[in-house]
Design a protein around this motif. Structure first.
Motif, short mmCIF file in Angstrom:
data_model
loop_
_atom_site.label_atom_id
_atom_site.label_comp_id
_atom_site.label_asym_id
_atom_site.label_seq_id
_atom_site.Cartn_x
_atom_site.Cartn_y
_atom_site.Cartn_z
N TRP A 289 0.83 -1.20 0.00
CA TRP A 289 0.00 0.00 0.00
C TRP A 289 0.87 1.26 0.00
CZ3 TRP A 289 -0.07 -4.02 3.49
CH2 TRP A 289 -1.08 -4.97 3.30
N PRO A 290 0.29 2.41 -0.34
CA PRO A 290 1.06 3.66 -0.25
C PRO A 290 1.59 3.87 1.17
CG PRO A 290 -1.01 4.00 -1.42
CD PRO A 290 -1.08 2.63 -0.86
N PHE A 291 2.82 4.33 1.27
CA PHE A 291 3.41 4.48 2.60
C PHE A 291 4.37 5.66 2.62
CE2 PHE A 291 6.33 1.71 0.30
CZ PHE A 291 7.56 2.27 0.58
N GLU A 292 4.70 6.10 3.82
CA GLU A 292 5.68 7.17 4.03
C GLU A 292 6.63 6.72 5.13
OE1 GLU A 292 3.05 10.23 5.29
OE2 GLU A 292 1.68 9.61 3.70
N VAL A 293 7.93 6.80 4.89
CA VAL A 293 8.92 6.48 5.90
C VAL A 293 9.07 7.70 6.82
CG1 VAL A 293 11.31 5.83 6.35
CG2 VAL A 293 10.12 4.91 4.34
N LEU A 294 8.69 7.55 8.07
CA LEU A 294 8.74 8.66 9.03
C LEU A 294 10.11 8.81 9.66
CD1 LEU A 294 5.31 8.00 10.81
CD2 LEU A 294 5.79 9.52 8.87
N GLY A 295 10.87 7.75 9.72
CA GLY A 295 12.19 7.84 10.32
C GLY A 295 12.78 6.46 10.51
N PRO A 296 14.09 6.43 10.77
CA PRO A 296 15.02 7.55 10.90
C PRO A 296 15.40 8.13 9.52
CG PRO A 296 16.20 5.50 11.16
CD PRO A 296 14.75 5.13 11.07
N PRO A 297 15.99 9.32 9.48
CA PRO A 297 16.29 9.98 8.20
C PRO A 297 17.17 9.14 7.29
CG PRO A 297 16.51 11.52 10.03
CD PRO A 297 16.32 10.19 10.64
N GLU A 298 18.15 8.43 7.86
CA GLU A 298 19.05 7.65 7.01
C GLU A 298 18.31 6.49 6.32
OE1 GLU A 298 19.90 6.38 11.37
OE2 GLU A 298 19.38 8.20 10.24
N LEU A 299 17.26 5.98 6.95
CA LEU A 299 16.47 4.94 6.31
C LEU A 299 15.65 5.54 5.17
CD1 LEU A 299 15.31 2.07 6.13
CD2 LEU A 299 13.63 2.75 7.84
N ARG A 300 15.09 6.72 5.39
CA ARG A 300 14.32 7.37 4.33
C ARG A 300 15.21 7.61 3.11
NH1 ARG A 300 11.88 10.79 7.43
NH2 ARG A 300 13.40 12.46 7.23
N ALA A 301 16.44 8.03 3.34
CA ALA A 301 17.37 8.26 2.23
C ALA A 301 17.70 6.94 1.52
CB ALA A 301 18.65 8.92 2.75
N ALA A 302 17.87 5.86 2.30
CA ALA A 302 18.21 4.56 1.70
C ALA A 302 17.06 4.04 0.85
CB ALA A 302 18.55 3.55 2.80
N VAL A 303 15.81 4.27 1.27
CA VAL A 303 14.65 3.84 0.49
C VAL A 303 14.57 4.63 -0.81
CG1 VAL A 303 12.12 3.75 0.44
CG2 VAL A 303 13.35 3.00 2.48
N HIS A 304 14.85 5.94 -0.76
CA HIS A 304 14.85 6.76 -1.97
C HIS A 304 15.91 6.28 -2.96
CE1 HIS A 304 11.86 9.87 -1.32
NE2 HIS A 304 12.25 9.97 -0.06
N ILE A 305 17.09 5.96 -2.45
CA ILE A 305 18.17 5.49 -3.33
C ILE A 305 17.76 4.17 -3.98
CG2 ILE A 305 20.52 4.56 -3.32
CD1 ILE A 305 21.16 6.64 -1.09
N HIS A 306 17.16 3.29 -3.19
CA HIS A 306 16.73 1.98 -3.72
C HIS A 306 15.66 2.19 -4.80
CE1 HIS A 306 16.19 -2.39 -3.54
NE2 HIS A 306 14.90 -2.16 -3.68
N GLY A 307 14.72 3.10 -4.52
CA GLY A 307 13.66 3.36 -5.50
C GLY A 307 14.21 3.93 -6.80
N GLN A 308 15.17 4.84 -6.69
CA GLN A 308 15.79 5.41 -7.89
C GLN A 308 16.54 4.34 -8.69
OE1 GLN A 308 15.37 8.70 -8.96
NE2 GLN A 308 16.16 7.69 -10.80
N ARG A 309 17.18 3.41 -7.96
CA ARG A 309 17.89 2.33 -8.62
C ARG A 309 16.91 1.47 -9.42
NH1 ARG A 309 20.25 -0.33 -4.33
NH2 ARG A 309 21.81 1.30 -4.27
N LEU A 310 15.73 1.21 -8.85
CA LEU A 310 14.73 0.41 -9.55
C LEU A 310 14.23 1.15 -10.79
CD1 LEU A 310 12.60 -0.95 -6.55
CD2 LEU A 310 14.21 -2.23 -7.99
N LEU A 311 14.01 2.47 -10.67
CA LEU A 311 13.58 3.25 -11.83
C LEU A 311 14.64 3.23 -12.93
CD1 LEU A 311 11.96 6.34 -10.05
CD2 LEU A 311 10.76 4.56 -11.34
N ASP A 312 15.88 3.37 -12.57
CA ASP A 312 16.97 3.38 -13.55
C ASP A 312 17.09 2.04 -14.25
OD1 ASP A 312 17.47 5.95 -12.80
OD2 ASP A 312 19.16 5.45 -11.48
#
Length: 313
Positions: A289-312
């Protein structure tokens, strides 16, 4: 129905629920209340401890002790018991394996051929997933703890921590929780005035104290164990808001993998934990389901990097 068959049927009814009104028993058996009283007297003479209480709210019940009454099972119940005994032969509760094998052998002797074939077919086609090296739980310890939970009675025992330190504990037990791998006792620690979870394989010499108690606002034992095993021991705790109901998400991430707390009817918060970011990212990207990572900040950044890798990709 002859007398012997009627007595067996009466025993079966007394086993099926805690207490029976005499008129209800008479109606079920198609006899008079007076015949019920005579049959109860016959069963008592054979060693079955049937208790009776007169007046409103009274009735008949099968008391503790005495001879073990014959266990009368329907076909489906007999197959279920036999399959359960097969599973119990590989349990982590000490002493249960041999007892299960013995009970299974006795049951096999009296099963009709058609049911024996069903049990054999299930046993031949079912394989158990290896559980690894799991700690063994003492069967007598488990029984004592369960008795304390059932009777709302205090327990004293010796407890060994993960580090090997031992201490004496006095607790008010609430429930035993099995995670599928380990057994835990959820109890209120009297000395620390707090709720605790205790691994049952680390409990030794439990003794019932005879002290009774009442809980004003006990916690959810499953949630407490989930918190203690799935979140508390780990270094990194993730908080994720998920746009789906808590009941729905809990079926996807059961206790032990995450703690699910409702926010409203359509939103909940997940707490997951691990010692590294990688396993947390792997769990989070599996959320449907749609979700938002509330914390910690380093985890939110790691999820964004993983998502970008999947898009690429």
């Amino acid at each position: 129905m002859d007398t012997a068959a009627r007595l067996l049927r009466l025993l079966s009814l007394l086993q099926s629920r805690q207490q029976w009104d005499g008129a209800d028993l008479a109606a079920r058996l198609g006899i008079t209340p007076r015949t019920v009283r005579r049959d109860v007297t016959r069963l008592r003479s054979l060693g079955y401890p049937i208790e009776a209480e007169a007046g409103i709210g009274g009735g008949y019940r099968l008391g503790p002790g005495g001879r073990l009454p014959p266990l009368l099972l329907e076909d489906e119940e007999a197959v279920a018991v036999a399959v359960g005994l097969r599973v119990a032969t590989t349990t982590t509760v000490s002493g249960v394996e041999q007892a299960a094998i013995s009970a299974l052998a006795k049951l096999h002797q009296v099963l009709p051929v058609r049911l024996r074939e069903q049990v054999a077919a299930i046993g031949a086609q079912v394989a158990q997933f290896p559980q690894g090296d799991l700690p063994t739980v003492d069967g007598e310890v488990l029984v004592t703890l369960a008795t304390g939970c059932r009777d709302i009675e205090g327990i004293r025992f010796r407890y060994r921590t993960h580090g090997g330190a031992e201490s004496e504990r006095s607790v008010e037990p609430l429930r035993i929780v099995h995670t599928g791998r380990r057994w835990y006792l959820v109890a209120r620690d009297r000395d620390r005035q707090a709720w605790r979870t205790f691994r049952v394989d680390r409990i030794a010499d439990p003794v019932l104290t005879g002290q009774r108690y009442q809980f004003d606002d006990p916690p959810d034992p499953v949630a407490l164990v989930a918190e203690g095993t799935g979140v508390a021991p780990w270094d990194i705790v993730a908080r994720v808001r998920v746009h789906a109901g808590a009941d729905t998400v809990a079926r996807f991430l059961p206790p032990g993998q995450a703690v699910v707390e409702p926010i409203d009817a359509t939103t909940c918060e997940l707490r997951l934990a691990a010692n590294e970011l990688g396993p947390l990212v792997a769990q989070i990207v599996r959320i449907y389901w749609p979700f938002e990572v509330l914390g910690p900040p380093e985890l939110r950044a790691a999820v964004h990097i993983h998502g970008q890798r999947l898009l690429d990709s």
